[in-house]
Design a protein around this motif. Sequence first.
Motif, PDB file in Angstrom:
ATOM      1  N   PRO A 180      11.636   6.651 -33.268  1.00 47.51           N
ATOM      2  CA  PRO A 180      12.314   5.636 -34.077  1.00 47.51           C
ATOM      3  C   PRO A 180      13.633   5.179 -33.454  1.00 47.51           C
ATOM      4  O   PRO A 180      14.727   5.500 -33.927  1.00 47.51           O
ATOM      5  CB  PRO A 180      12.538   6.348 -35.417  1.00 47.51           C
ATOM      6  N   THR A 181      13.511   4.420 -32.396  1.00 43.72           N
ATOM      7  CA  THR A 181      14.715   4.017 -31.652  1.00 43.72           C
ATOM      8  C   THR A 181      15.612   3.080 -32.459  1.00 43.72           C
ATOM      9  O   THR A 181      16.807   3.002 -32.183  1.00 43.72           O
ATOM     10  CB  THR A 181      14.314   3.370 -30.323  1.00 43.72           C
ATOM     11  N   ASN A 182      15.033   2.369 -33.435  1.00 42.82           N
ATOM     12  CA  ASN A 182      15.915   1.562 -34.295  1.00 42.82           C
ATOM     13  C   ASN A 182      16.864   2.461 -35.080  1.00 42.82           C
ATOM     14  O   ASN A 182      18.030   2.116 -35.288  1.00 42.82           O
ATOM     15  CB  ASN A 182      15.097   0.719 -35.275  1.00 42.82           C
ATOM     16  N   SER A 183      16.358   3.600 -35.519  1.00 39.49           N
ATOM     17  CA  SER A 183      17.228   4.544 -36.219  1.00 39.49           C
ATOM     18  C   SER A 183      18.268   5.124 -35.264  1.00 39.49           C
ATOM     19  O   SER A 183      19.425   5.334 -35.647  1.00 39.49           O
ATOM     20  CB  SER A 183      16.405   5.674 -36.840  1.00 39.49           C
ATOM     21  N   TYR A 184      17.850   5.388 -34.017  1.00 35.20           N
ATOM     22  CA  TYR A 184      18.827   5.875 -33.041  1.00 35.20           C
ATOM     23  C   TYR A 184      19.961   4.848 -32.879  1.00 35.20           C
ATOM     24  O   TYR A 184      21.133   5.209 -32.762  1.00 35.20           O
ATOM     25  CB  TYR A 184      18.186   6.108 -31.675  1.00 35.20           C
ATOM     26  N   LEU A 185      19.572   3.588 -32.869  1.00 41.47           N
ATOM     27  CA  LEU A 185      20.594   2.536 -32.743  1.00 41.47           C
ATOM     28  C   LEU A 185      21.458   2.458 -33.998  1.00 41.47           C
ATOM     29  O   LEU A 185      22.674   2.254 -33.922  1.00 41.47           O
ATOM     30  CB  LEU A 185      19.931   1.183 -32.493  1.00 41.47           C
ATOM     31  N   ALA A 186      20.834   2.598 -35.146  1.00 43.09           N
ATOM     32  CA  ALA A 186      21.603   2.484 -36.391  1.00 43.09           C
ATOM     33  C   ALA A 186      22.681   3.563 -36.465  1.00 43.09           C
ATOM     34  O   ALA A 186      23.795   3.311 -36.917  1.00 43.09           O
ATOM     35  CB  ALA A 186      20.671   2.579 -37.592  1.00 43.09           C
ATOM     36  N   TYR A 187      22.345   4.763 -36.030  1.00 43.27           N
ATOM     37  CA  TYR A 187      23.295   5.879 -36.091  1.00 43.27           C
ATOM     38  C   TYR A 187      24.138   5.996 -34.821  1.00 43.27           C
ATOM     39  O   TYR A 187      24.942   6.919 -34.708  1.00 43.27           O
ATOM     40  CB  TYR A 187      22.544   7.192 -36.303  1.00 43.27           C
ATOM     41  N   ALA A 188      23.954   5.090 -33.890  1.00 47.62           N
ATOM     42  CA  ALA A 188      24.553   5.246 -32.564  1.00 47.62           C
ATOM     43  C   ALA A 188      26.069   5.415 -32.632  1.00 47.62           C
ATOM     44  O   ALA A 188      26.781   4.569 -33.164  1.00 47.62           O
ATOM     45  CB  ALA A 188      24.206   4.029 -31.694  1.00 47.62           C
ATOM     46  N   ASN A 189      26.528   6.524 -32.090  1.00 44.85           N
ATOM     47  CA  ASN A 189      27.964   6.805 -31.965  1.00 44.85           C
ATOM     48  C   ASN A 189      28.690   6.817 -33.304  1.00 44.85           C
ATOM     49  O   ASN A 189      29.867   6.441 -33.379  1.00 44.85           O
ATOM     50  CB  ASN A 189      28.635   5.798 -31.013  1.00 44.85           C
ATOM     51  N   ASP A 190      28.010   7.211 -34.364  1.00 42.00           N
ATOM     52  CA  ASP A 190      28.685   7.199 -35.665  1.00 42.00           C
ATOM     53  C   ASP A 190      29.840   8.193 -35.695  1.00 42.00           C
ATOM     54  O   ASP A 190      29.802   9.240 -35.043  1.00 42.00           O
ATOM     55  CB  ASP A 190      27.702   7.507 -36.791  1.00 42.00           C
ATOM     56  N   HIS A 191      30.860   7.841 -36.467  1.00 42.56           N
ATOM     57  CA  HIS A 191      32.040   8.704 -36.606  1.00 42.56           C
ATOM     58  C   HIS A 191      32.327   9.013 -38.063  1.00 42.56           C
ATOM     59  O   HIS A 191      33.448   9.371 -38.422  1.00 42.56           O
ATOM     60  CB  HIS A 191      33.260   8.022 -35.990  1.00 42.56           C
ATOM     61  N   VAL A 192      31.325   8.850 -38.912  1.00 41.77           N
ATOM     62  CA  VAL A 192      31.594   8.993 -40.336  1.00 41.77           C
ATOM     63  C   VAL A 192      31.995  10.425 -40.692  1.00 41.77           C
ATOM     64  O   VAL A 192      32.743  10.649 -41.635  1.00 41.77           O
ATOM     65  CB  VAL A 192      30.388   8.543 -41.193  1.00 41.77           C
ATOM     66  N   GLY A 193      31.512  11.396 -39.932  1.00 43.70           N
ATOM     67  CA  GLY A 193      31.878  12.779 -40.227  1.00 43.70           C
ATOM     68  C   GLY A 193      33.368  13.010 -40.097  1.00 43.70           C
ATOM     69  O   GLY A 193      33.967  13.753 -40.876  1.00 43.70           O
ATOM     70  N   VAL A 194      33.974  12.369 -39.127  1.00 43.70           N
ATOM     71  CA  VAL A 194      35.413  12.520 -38.919  1.00 43.70           C
ATOM     72  C   VAL A 194      36.193  11.557 -39.800  1.00 43.70           C
ATOM     73  O   VAL A 194      37.229  11.901 -40.362  1.00 43.70           O
ATOM     74  CB  VAL A 194      35.752  12.274 -37.430  1.00 43.70           C
ATOM     75  N   ASP A 195      35.687  10.347 -39.942  1.00 38.06           N
ATOM     76  CA  ASP A 195      36.479   9.289 -40.576  1.00 38.06           C
ATOM     77  C   ASP A 195      36.381   9.276 -42.096  1.00 38.06           C
ATOM     78  O   ASP A 195      37.286   8.792 -42.767  1.00 38.06           O
ATOM     79  CB  ASP A 195      36.037   7.920 -40.053  1.00 38.06           C
ATOM     80  N   SER A 196      35.274   9.734 -42.652  1.00 37.16           N
ATOM     81  CA  SER A 196      35.050   9.530 -44.076  1.00 37.16           C
ATOM     82  C   SER A 196      35.140  10.848 -44.842  1.00 37.16           C
ATOM     83  O   SER A 196      34.356  11.760 -44.596  1.00 37.16           O
ATOM     84  CB  SER A 196      33.664   8.912 -44.288  1.00 37.16           C
ATOM     85  N   PRO A 197      36.065  10.940 -45.796  1.00 33.43           N
ATOM     86  CA  PRO A 197      36.141  12.178 -46.586  1.00 33.43           C
ATOM     87  C   PRO A 197      34.852  12.466 -47.340  1.00 33.43           C
ATOM     88  O   PRO A 197      34.501  13.624 -47.570  1.00 33.43           O
ATOM     89  CB  PRO A 197      37.286  11.902 -47.564  1.00 33.43           C
ATOM     90  N   ARG A 198      34.122  11.417 -47.716  1.00 32.58           N
ATOM     91  CA  ARG A 198      32.945  11.656 -48.544  1.00 32.58           C
ATOM     92  C   ARG A 198      31.860  12.420 -47.785  1.00 32.58           C
ATOM     93  O   ARG A 198      31.003  13.052 -48.397  1.00 32.58           O
ATOM     94  CB  ARG A 198      32.381  10.343 -49.080  1.00 32.58           C
ATOM     95  N   THR A 199      31.892  12.341 -46.453  1.00 28.20           N
ATOM     96  CA  THR A 199      30.867  13.041 -45.688  1.00 28.20           C
ATOM     97  C   THR A 199      30.967  14.543 -45.899  1.00 28.20           C
ATOM     98  O   THR A 199      29.965  15.235 -46.051  1.00 28.20           O
ATOM     99  CB  THR A 199      30.999  12.708 -44.196  1.00 28.20           C
ATOM    100  N   GLN A 200      32.213  15.057 -45.919  1.00 27.08           N
ATOM    101  CA  GLN A 200      32.322  16.509 -46.092  1.00 27.08           C
ATOM    102  C   GLN A 200      32.045  16.920 -47.531  1.00 27.08           C
ATOM    103  O   GLN A 200      31.632  18.052 -47.768  1.00 27.08           O
ATOM    104  CB  GLN A 200      33.657  17.026 -45.602  1.00 27.08           C
ATOM    105  N   VAL A 201      32.253  16.007 -48.471  1.00 30.59           N
ATOM    106  CA  VAL A 201      31.855  16.314 -49.843  1.00 30.59           C
ATOM    107  C   VAL A 201      30.339  16.449 -49.902  1.00 30.59           C
ATOM    108  O   VAL A 201      29.785  17.360 -50.530  1.00 30.59           O
ATOM    109  CB  VAL A 201      32.346  15.212 -50.801  1.00 30.59           C
ATOM    110  N   TRP A 202      29.660  15.523 -49.215  1.00 29.82           N
ATOM    111  CA  TRP A 202      28.200  15.536 -49.231  1.00 29.82           C
ATOM    112  C   TRP A 202      27.645  16.721 -48.455  1.00 29.82           C
ATOM    113  O   TRP A 202      26.737  17.422 -48.916  1.00 29.82           O
ATOM    114  CB  TRP A 202      27.689  14.217 -48.634  1.00 29.82           C
TER     115      TRP A 202
END
Lengths: 111, 760
Positions: B388-410
């Motif tokens: 699923p390379t479209n999914s690879y592209l969608a998530y490509a280089n994401d930084h939400v774990g660092v940038d978004s407080p909600r990620t650690q809540v989840w």
Amino acid sequence: MIVPLSAQDRHILTERISRLVTADLIARMRARPSPPHAPDIVEVLDFVRRNPDPDLPRYLIVRLADGFAIARRAETTGSPPQPIDAVRHDDRDAAECAVLERRLRDYGVTW
Amino acid sequence: MGDAAPDVVVPDRVMGYTDRISYRPGDAVGLHVSSSAARWRGELVRLHALAIPTADVPRRITAVDGVDAVEARGIVQQTAVGSYVRVDGMPGVGPAGMTIALALMPTRVGDAGIGPQVALAHAQDGTGWSIGLNGKGQVTLTVGTRGGPVGLSAGDPVLAGHWVEVIARIPGAPGGHLELEVASAGTFESNRFVAVGSTARASVALGSAVLTAPGPLLWGCRALRDGRVPELAFDGRVENPVVVADASATGSRAALSAHAAVLAAWDLAADIGPAGIADTRRVTDAGPHGLHGTVHQHPHRLVTSSGWRGDVYDARFAPEQYAAIHFHRDDLTDCGWVSQGALELPSDLHSGVYAVRLTDDAGTEDLVPVFVTPPEHGPVEPLLLVLPTNSYLAYANDHVGVDSPRTQVWSQMVPTLDDFELLRNARRELGLSLYEVHSDGSPVFYSSWRRPILTLRERVYDHNAPVWQFTGDMQIVEWLERTGRPYDIVTDREVDTGGVDLLRRYAAVMTGTHPEYASGAMLAAYEDYVADGGRMLYLGGNGMYWVTGYDPNDEQVIEIRRWGATQAWTAEPGEYHLSSTGELGGTWRFRGRPPQKTFGVGFVAAGNPGASAGYVRSEVDPRVDWVFEGVRTRDGMFGERGISGGAAGLEIDAVNALQGTSPDAIVLATSVGHSDDMLEARENFNMTSRILGGARNPKVRSDLVLVPRVGGGAMFSTGSIGFAGALYDLDGDTGASALLGNIVDRFVSGDAILDIPAGG
């Protein structure tokens, strides 16, 4: 000192979070730092993790050659996080507990 | 131990990308590599398994014989970030002067960190003119004269998200007046705030003539450093600029466009056709000189302009309300790194997951995946795995774990950065994922393959999630190879272009773990395949979810628009259609193609690994007893343990007759025992709910289904991202592995899907 919060978060902090945080809760968190957690621990963790006061430090854990450090997220996106001190934790779980305790102290919660 | 806190050092390392998503045997793999070392080397290797340290899964790669390695000197490649439009051949200010008119909607105003911005310019090295914002957010006009630069600003600082109409007049001779007029513009609907009708003017006499700029006219920045790096970049929208070679010209932009001395009258609505933006690389000059612009780094197209009235949501029915383009200083769809060589793939190379193993003199390494499809013609293996390379592209280089407080809540974890994650965090110039927003807060619509995608690396997520996306799909590759089942691979791109004809070459087709981003052509191919005797295994969760388009002018780029579902952001009102295809974005559910129709199941919940669960057999149907042969259970359950927790985990799907699950579907097993950290997807409950978590919510479950289709076709769905993690032998529990083996073997055998019970 109670840091500036919205009226809602101040209420949540004083009426719920502060009352939940006890030496027993901290001891249980230290004993089992990974989820699943008991509901009272979840509520405390959810509160501090959602960063209700954006002016307070947002912490990360950084794995360094000599152990796991607690670091502060840089204000400039993409800049390296800055370790808050020279303390190194032996494993990720210990660092996770230390982050919780530091966050609670930031909000003036004691136990 | 003292209190000193030494700085964290972000490690440097060789990294690279290839020029395409996928290759056929015999193709050349173009390499774009950056290294600070004296020399780097690239060699082709085959990936059989990636290391998963948390589960003691070892890396297994092998060298590929017969492929010459590439060696070259190290170059620290520069990435040009930021979108712009370039127009060559623009005349300078003539004896009659010049009038320039356009509408602007800045989206990042008064940010001391970015300073002045330029929206439109024909300027270079102290010559020409530019229109933009100063550091306070006032609209400015600046010209370069023989006597030095002259600037004007007019009115109060503009509001971010608010349209203004700008007219600039530049005299053709000394003594004339340089004039700037800024008027509030836009409709109630197109502006973020209620418009305050006001007009501000400023003027100054010029003591000397404006010097003609030698370079191109640019939208979205003042100049290009090294011919490609935007300077004084602009965040916001530009609508239909007009340039007239007469400083006395008056009237609206429409009137100016018809002026006898018009030099250029760009019409962004003219680029909108039945399939969206006719050519995303171009803006059309409707004036007499054909000064069309070339578009770089994919600024947003098919976005509302100042005249949007809120009564049309499809630009194809009212293109004049979508005559705008939205620039971001952090747009990126092509790193533009120099290529220093290519690997020549052997013509007999077997289809599979390969990588270019980059090493350099500094001792660093990068593994850049290379997906090799089978030849266009000739024999193939019985089984096809679609990555699923479209999914690879969608998530490509994401930084939400660092940038978004909600990620650690989840995730219930504080993000942990090791040396690789520190590098990923630091290299923001490599572009954003489709889960993030630009620096002005607007969503990211486009993602491109032409950049290092660090989320496709073995070590990504080591401390923050066990496996995800590519590393998750490699669990399937590892299982296929470990269990000796031959297979070919293709990517989403081949399914989109090859359609059902490609799939029909195979006895069975299987997906990856999280095929979330499907194009319409892909879904049609899958449905046509199983409707005509094909057998398919959907081995994922939250699959076939978002409407995804490929840019027809640049197939390495995909586009989405999010609305109405479980989503990282919401597109602005009126901007739900894809610029690259014109079609309605959002989820396939709202396009009449919920995944349940073809795949039997659809997205119901997401949670962290601790919220996962195992399966119990849900109904005893002797026609499908063969599925469970050799599947060992413990207290009636299987798949309770795996690399990502239980086999039913991370993101999970279930049957839903109202969404199209066939009455013929057989629910083989269902997951039981999720915790409250497995949360129901928001689109599945219409009102608010206080029973979201899996501990008390029976709708939070993964269903393993088998859907027989006419003509011998069938669909088997795991409805779980975590299922692939339960294929590895962690603790002797191979229930998931045995079950999947039974399905694969039956599917490729050609035998009937349903057994006839004895006496039946």
